[in-house]
Structures are given as structure tokens and as C-alpha cells.
Design an enzyme around this catalytic site. Structure first.
Site, short mmCIF file in Angstrom:
data_model
loop_
_atom_site.label_atom_id
_atom_site.label_comp_id
_atom_site.label_asym_id
_atom_site.label_seq_id
_atom_site.Cartn_x
_atom_site.Cartn_y
_atom_site.Cartn_z
CB CYS A 1 -0.71 -0.05 1.62
SG CYS A 1 -1.63 -1.52 1.01
CG HIS B 1 -3.26 3.31 2.26
ND1 HIS B 1 -3.74 2.80 1.17
CD2 HIS B 1 -2.88 2.38 3.05
CE1 HIS B 1 -3.96 1.27 1.49
NE2 HIS B 1 -4.00 1.19 2.11
CG ASN C 1 -6.72 -1.02 1.30
OD1 ASN C 1 -5.54 -0.88 0.51
ND2 ASN C 1 -6.11 -0.68 2.59
O1 UT7 Z 1 -4.23 -1.81 3.60
C1 UT7 Z 1 -2.94 -1.82 4.38
C2 UT7 Z 1 -3.36 -1.31 5.77
N1 UT7 Z 1 -4.59 -2.07 6.62
C3 UT7 Z 1 -5.24 -1.70 7.53
O2 UT7 Z 1 -4.65 -0.83 8.10
C4 UT7 Z 1 -6.43 -1.88 8.05
C5 UT7 Z 1 -6.70 -1.78 9.23
N2 UT7 Z 1 -7.55 -2.60 10.17
C6 UT7 Z 1 -8.90 -2.14 9.87
O3 UT7 Z 1 -9.45 -1.64 9.00
C7 UT7 Z 1 -9.75 -2.95 10.40
O4 UT7 Z 1 -8.99 -3.66 11.64
C8 UT7 Z 1 -10.56 -3.49 10.34
C9 UT7 Z 1 -11.72 -2.90 9.58
C10 UT7 Z 1 -10.60 -4.93 8.94
C11 UT7 Z 1 -11.80 -4.93 11.20
O5 UT7 Z 1 -11.82 -3.63 11.91
P1 UT7 Z 1 -12.41 -3.89 13.18
O6 UT7 Z 1 -12.46 -3.07 14.35
O7 UT7 Z 1 -10.23 -3.42 14.00
O8 UT7 Z 1 -12.11 -5.46 14.03
P2 UT7 Z 1 -11.27 -6.50 14.79
O9 UT7 Z 1 -10.69 -7.11 14.10
O10 UT7 Z 1 -11.20 -5.45 16.25
O11 UT7 Z 1 -13.18 -7.27 15.33
C12 UT7 Z 1 -14.58 -6.38 16.35
C13 UT7 Z 1 -15.35 -7.52 15.90
C14 UT7 Z 1 -14.62 -8.81 16.36
O12 UT7 Z 1 -16.44 -9.02 17.70
P3 UT7 Z 1 -16.13 -9.63 19.22
O13 UT7 Z 1 -15.03 -10.09 18.85
O14 UT7 Z 1 -15.66 -8.00 19.06
O15 UT7 Z 1 -17.64 -10.05 19.55
C15 UT7 Z 1 -15.44 -9.62 14.98
O16 UT7 Z 1 -15.22 -10.82 14.77
O17 UT7 Z 1 -15.61 -7.32 14.99
C16 UT7 Z 1 -16.19 -8.80 14.74
N3 UT7 Z 1 -15.60 -9.16 12.93
C17 UT7 Z 1 -16.42 -8.49 12.61
N4 UT7 Z 1 -18.00 -8.61 11.86
C18 UT7 Z 1 -19.02 -8.43 10.81
C19 UT7 Z 1 -14.68 -9.16 11.92
N5 UT7 Z 1 -14.37 -9.29 10.84
C20 UT7 Z 1 -16.27 -8.73 10.36
C21 UT7 Z 1 -16.60 -8.71 9.63
N6 UT7 Z 1 -18.27 -8.73 9.60
N7 UT7 Z 1 -15.81 -8.01 8.25
#
Ligand code: UT7
Length: 353
Positions: free
Chosen positions: A142, A278, A309
Site C-alpha cells: 500500500c 492511504h 482499499n
Molecule cells: O491497506 C493496508 C493497511 N490496512 C489497514 O490499515 C487496515 C487496518 N485494519 C482495519 O481497518 C480494521 O482492523 C478492520 C476494518 C479490518 C476490522 O475492524 P476492527 O474494528 O479492527 O475489527 P476486529 O477485528 O477488532 O473485530 C471486532 C469484532 C469482533 O467481534 P467480537 O469479538 O467483538 O464479538 C469480530 O469477530 O468484529 C467482528 N468482525 C466482524 N463482524 C462482522 C470481524 N470481522 C467482521 C466482519 N463482519 N467482516
């Protein structure tokens, strides 16, 4: 590491064959460089959240809330890496008023040109009708577009090229698993190109760039090609991301890098007109803007909402949208910052073409 003026100077002595003439290995031309034109290509197919949630346990509401994405673009079979790149490059050349035959360098930032070798840059050069330019690909995920702009700037200032096309292009839909809950809704396809060339006044600030290899595994292809072919039923290797950890790193570490790039340009945050991070996640963008205390007048790129993205393509796509929508105008000062797999990052202040 901050790279300011590039000054290479050496006396160049040889032990075995003394010579009376002094070699001239100095490369200080005093040239300045700027982005002279931008071009983009957005794939035709618009994919709403309702389609990507079919294979993951998610919802439109969750995706919008956690990332900001409403729709993204996926390339069709004919919208290859080369096709999208040449379309973006032709637009950049047109906007800069430069002919393909004047291009003497092409740098392509991509992780989704799926032929190990050769690089795609020479093929793009040939299709454009450029005249045997130096042409190579770089792999900085990226962060690749900002790396390319920094390299082009240094090459032009050092005199090793005059007009360089920097292209960021991805077909991430080819290497994203539709059933991977952490990535299926994020990654998308597209291309952006910048024609970097000589300018009377410098239009590209010092780059602040680097990497953190301790975090190498946070975003990566799931397995290497040897492991893929050793499988009994090989499948396309896909990207995997430990999203929450990358999120924390990007939000905190990149705020410092962004501020360093502003300082290195010799300006204050209030002098910026445009912020083009980004397009990884709207919440990361918000955190960066807050940490930098960006004043209200600084317009912020939000291309991710309709584009997803697109890794190396995300910054030129985002800046081009701001120009199209009148949020950025020629001469504005824009802070670009890109970060991703590696983990790698690069940031610089540029003048909007
Ligand atoms: O381009 C390269 C650089 N990339 C980035 O900078 C991306 C950085 N990361 C992110 O943008 C975020 O971490 C994501 C958008 C990918 C994910 O969001 P998050 O708020 O960090 O989610 P998480 O992985 O911490 O998960 C939070 C909750 C979990 O549930 P519980 O344990 O709180 O009940 C996950 O199981 O959200 C759940 N979850 C989802 N729910 C619905 C994880 N993925 C999903 C999903 N749909 N796709």
C-alpha cells in the site's frame, strides 16, 4: 529516515591503474521535480456490501461503521493490471501535456501483477509507445505509490531521468479470499498514475519513509508459491491481515510519520490544503487527522467509501477524486501518507498538479 537534498559526490580513485584525469561521478543537477499530471482508472463493476457479505458473516451496517466502505470496484477479465495502468498513464500524460515518447522512466508499484518475472513496467512502456525508458516494478504494497514518487523525485533531481510515470495499480480481487472475514470486504481494484517531471519550483517535499520488519507477518500472502504447489489441491494464495494490530500501528505510528513529513517540508500543518492518507479505513483517517490536529480548512480524502482499499492505487485515486470534485485545486499543498504490508510506509508533501 528523512531524505532531503540528494547529493552524491566522490573522488573515485582506482588503486591499480592510476589516471591523470578525474572521473566525474557527481550527480548534482540542481533540478527540481513536481507531479505534472494525474490519471486514474476505476474498474467498471461496482460491488455493494450486500454482495461481499454473501460469503462472510457480516452486514452492510458493520462494514460501513468499521471501515467506511459502501461499495468497491472489482476488475473484469479484460481490465488487467496492464490495461488499467496504461489507461491511467495515458490520462496522466494528457493532463501533463507530455508525450509518451518523452517518458524516460516508468515505475510501477503493485503486488498483484501475478507473473513473477518480468516486471509489468516494460510491457506498459511498449503499449504506451515510450522510447525504451528505464522501467521496473516495486513491491512496497500500500505504500508503493509514495515510494515511487520519492524515487522519481530523486532520479529527476539527480539527473538520471527527466519524465517518470509512477503508477500504482492493483487487482486485489484476484488475491483476496471471498470467505476471509478480515479482508473480503476491504480490498479492491484500480489504478492511478502520476507523471513526475522537471519543474522550476520544487513540487515534491522530502520523503519520510521506512519499514518495520518485526511486523512482517501482519499483512501477507498466506503461503509462498512452493507451499502452494506442494498442496494436493493447490488454490490461489490469498492475502491475510491481522486487522486490529495493523489498525493500532497505523493510527499511532503513522501520525508521527505524517507530522515528520510536514516538518521536513518546512511548513506548518495549517499550511496544508489537502490530506490524502492511504484509503485503508475511514477510522484510521479520522485518528490521524485528530492526532495531527488538522485545522478545519484541510480537506480530507474519503475515496474509500465508494472505491474500497486499492493498496498502491489508493492515493492517486483519492487525490484525483478530490480534484474532480473541486476539493483540491492546482497548486494546493497536499500531504500524502501511505502504509501497509512489510510493514512499510512513506509520506511526503506535494503540490497538487
Ligand atoms: O491497506 C493496508 C493497511 N490496512 C489497514 O490499515 C487496515 C487496518 N485494519 C482495519 O481497518 C480494521 O482492523 C478492520 C476494518 C479490518 C476490522 O475492524 P476492527 O474494528 O479492527 O475489527 P476486529 O477485528 O477488532 O473485530 C471486532 C469484532 C469482533 O467481534 P467480537 O469479538 O467483538 O464479538 C469480530 O469477530 O468484529 C467482528 N468482525 C466482524 N463482524 C462482522 C470481524 N470481522 C467482521 C466482519 N463482519 N467482516
Amino acid at each position: 529516515m528523512t531524505t532531503g537534498t540528494t547529493t552524491v559526490s566522490t573522488t573515485g580513485t582506482t588503486a591499480s591503474s592510476p589516471s591523470t584525469s578525474q572521473p566525474n561521478l557527481s550527480q548534482t543537477t540542481g533540478n527540481s521535480a513536481a507531479i505534472l499530471g494525474l490519471g486514474i482508472y476505476r474498474p467498471r463493476r461496482i460491488v455493494p456490501n450486500s454482495e461481499v457479505i454473501e460469503e462472510i458473516d457480516s452486514s452492510d451496517e458493520w462494514i460501513q461503521q468499521r471501515s467506511g466502505i459502501k461499495t468497491r470496484r472489482f476488475a473484469g477479465p479484460d481490465e488487467t493490471v496492464q490495461f488499467m495502468s496504461t489507461a491511467a498513464a495515458r490520462q496522466a500524460l494528457g493532463n501533463a501535456g507530455v508525450e509518451a515518447t518523452q517518458v524516460d522512466g516508468i515505475i510501477v508499484a503493485t503486488i498483484s501483477h501475478l507473473l513473477q518475472t518480468p516486471a509489468i513496467a516494460p510491457a506498459i512502456a511498449a503499449e504506451l509507445g515510450a522510447d525504451k525508458p528505464v522501467a521496473f516494478d516495486i513491491s512496497a504494497a500500500c505504500a508503493g505509490f509514495c515510494h515511487g514518487v520519492a524515487l522519481a523525485n530523486d532520479m529527476i533531481r539527480a539527473g538520471s531521468a527527466r519524465h517518470i510515470l509512477v503508477i500504482g495499480v492493483e487487482r486485489l480481487s484476484d488475491i483476496t479470499s471471498r470467505s476471509d472475514r478480515g479482508t473480503a470486504f476491504i480490498f479492491a481494484d484500480g489504478a492511478g498514475a502520476a507523471l513526475v517531471g522537471p519543474s522550476q519550483t520544487p513540487g515534491i517535499g522530502p520523503v519520510v519513509w521506512g519499514s518495520d520488519g518485526e511486523r512482517f507477518d501482519l499483512i501477507r500472502q498466506i503461503e509462498d508459491w512452493r507451499d502452494v504447489v506442494a498442496d494436493e489441491a493447490p488454490t490461489m494464495p490469498h492475502l491475510t491481515m491481522q486487522g486490529a494490530e495493523v489498525f493500532r500501528w497505523a493510527s499511532f505510528e503513522m501520525a508521527k510519520v505524517a507530522q515528520e513529513a510536514v516538518d521536513a517540508a518546512g511548513i506548518a500543518t495549517a499550511d496544508l490544503d489537502v490530506f490524502v492518507p492511504h484509503q485503508a479505513n475511514n477510522r484510521i483517517t479520522d485518528t490521524l487527522a485528530r492526532a495531527m490536529k488538522l485545522p478545519e480548512h484541510v480537506r480530507i480524502a474519503r475515496d474509500i467509501v465508494d472505491q474500497g482499499n486499492t493498496s498502491a492505487a489508493s492515493i492517486p485515486l483519492a487525490l484525483a477524486r478530490m480534484i474532480e470534485e473541486g476539493e483540491a485545486k492546482s497548486g494546493d499543498l497536499a500531504l500524502m501518507i501511505a502504509f501497509g504490508a512489510g510493514l512499510s510506509y512513506a509520506a511526503q508533501v506535494v503540490r497538487v498538479p
